[in-house]
Design an enzyme around this catalytic site. Sequence first.
Site, PDB file in Angstrom:
ATOM      1  CE  LYS A 192      -4.195  -1.910   0.167  1.00  0.00           C
ATOM      2  NZ  LYS A 192      -3.453  -3.614  -0.416  1.00  0.00           N
TER       3      LYS A 192
HETATM    4  C1  PLP Z   1      -5.030  -4.292   1.016  1.00  0.00           C
HETATM    5  C2  PLP Z   1      -6.810  -4.140   0.981  1.00  0.00           C
HETATM    6  C3  PLP Z   1      -7.390  -5.030   1.563  1.00  0.00           C
HETATM    7  C4  PLP Z   1      -6.971  -5.836   3.035  1.00  0.00           C
HETATM    8  O1  PLP Z   1      -5.388  -4.886   3.540  1.00  0.00           O
HETATM    9  P1  PLP Z   1      -4.539  -5.906   4.352  1.00  0.00           P
HETATM   10  O2  PLP Z   1      -4.144  -4.954   5.018  1.00  0.00           O
HETATM   11  O3  PLP Z   1      -4.113  -6.869   3.589  1.00  0.00           O
HETATM   12  O4  PLP Z   1      -5.470  -7.178   5.230  1.00  0.00           O
HETATM   13  C5  PLP Z   1      -8.339  -4.153   1.804  1.00  0.00           C
HETATM   14  N1  PLP Z   1     -10.161  -3.978   0.982  1.00  0.00           N
HETATM   15  C6  PLP Z   1      -8.307  -3.506  -0.560  1.00  0.00           C
HETATM   16  C7  PLP Z   1      -9.584  -2.704  -1.392  1.00  0.00           C
HETATM   17  C8  PLP Z   1      -7.741  -3.334  -0.355  1.00  0.00           C
HETATM   18  O5  PLP Z   1      -6.382  -2.892  -0.998  1.00  0.00           O
END
Ligand code: PLP
Length: 399
Positions: free
Chosen positions: A186
């Site tokens: 992210k």
């Molecule tokens: C990455 C992501 C998640 C989940 O996040 P994690 O920290 O990997 O559990 C949820 N929704 C979206 C749209 C994502 O891109």
Amino acid sequence: MPGFEVFGEEEKQQILEVLDTGILFRYEFGPQRQGVYKVKEFEEAFAKYADSSFGQAVTSGTAALKVALTALGVGAGDEVITQSFTFVATWEAILDVGAIPVFTEVDETLNMDPADLERKITDKTKAIIPVHMLGAQARIEEIMVIADKHGIPVIEDAAQAAGARLNGKHLGSFGTCGTFSFDSVKTMTTGEGGMVITDNENLWRNMSEYHDHGHDHAVNPGGRGGEGRRFVGFNYRMMELQGAMGLAQLAKLDQMIISQKANKAILKEAASAIPGVSFRTILDEKGDSATFFAFILESKERAAAVNQVLREYGVGAINFGENTWHFYPQWEHLTAGSTLADNGWPFAENGKRRVIYDPEALPQSADIMSRTLVYQVPIKMGDEQKEKMVSALHNAAAS
Ligand SMILES: *Cc1c(COP(=O)(O)O)cnc(C)c1O
């Protein structure tokens, strides 16, 4: 993306401050911590940055969705509406609280189509989760009008949208609450981690206690102190090292986005030469986090041909229509109801399927996704990489 491109002295300094106390736990250890409460500080800083009153840090973006759904009282048999283009985590969280995910079409924002949302609402709808995919805005203002009309709470899945805004207001702050992920890919990252933001103090208190085994935070809101408990909880606590990372990364977020914007503009300029190309609808260019660049061709065949050229030049784009993690018809474990539970839960109850998912049910989304090509936008794009991508796009334009 992602934030690890800019790890440096600031992250090291933050981490060392935690190690110097020896306390990795976010609660308790009074005097030993020498006043260092990194997770708490990160929650306050992030909530403020994202135009909200309260922040609740958790272990992941998936946990953030689960904690938010639970605090909103969503449970078995309820329906929760989300969109066909999202990461599997969004509906995993819905299934994990026992509720049934219902999927809407996306439009050329690549996010929830409000007209289809309106059609999918039933008297069982307990929450709506629009997702701000690829770092840019869902039609959240229209969605809020529909949700408010029906009295249904909205959780904005802003996992991919830290630092993104709509008309100056941070995404995630429009709904009842908003969730974020700080996983390793992210824009800002703590390795693993997540956050829920909200203006609703009571909701925040419930999230705070639920994510900490139901520990009563009554005498010390957001922290421990009392020894009672009001309901069963779970453990989704963030640790101090993640809070420290979060503080360092948050301080760099606006600069990361400025760099991404500059790099995205270069790609967009080059792609503009492709005959018949159009671009994903961005409701507010200024508020786009520019984490991704999405361009749309006239047909599936044309998108495949363009991508073939890009691949030949070593810079193939992502077609999320084919991607198995982000698009409804590709989730064969959802459509097949594959689960480890011997009794078939959450797809079956008392030996009967609770819901059947038809892979063909969302033709508008399938059409748009099959024609859309996407690049991740790097924070740092060297001259060599820049030239490679730009010349590949120019070659695709000439082909
Ligand atoms: C990455 C992501 C998640 C989940 O996040 P994690 O920290 O990997 O559990 C949820 N929704 C979206 C749209 C994502 O891109």
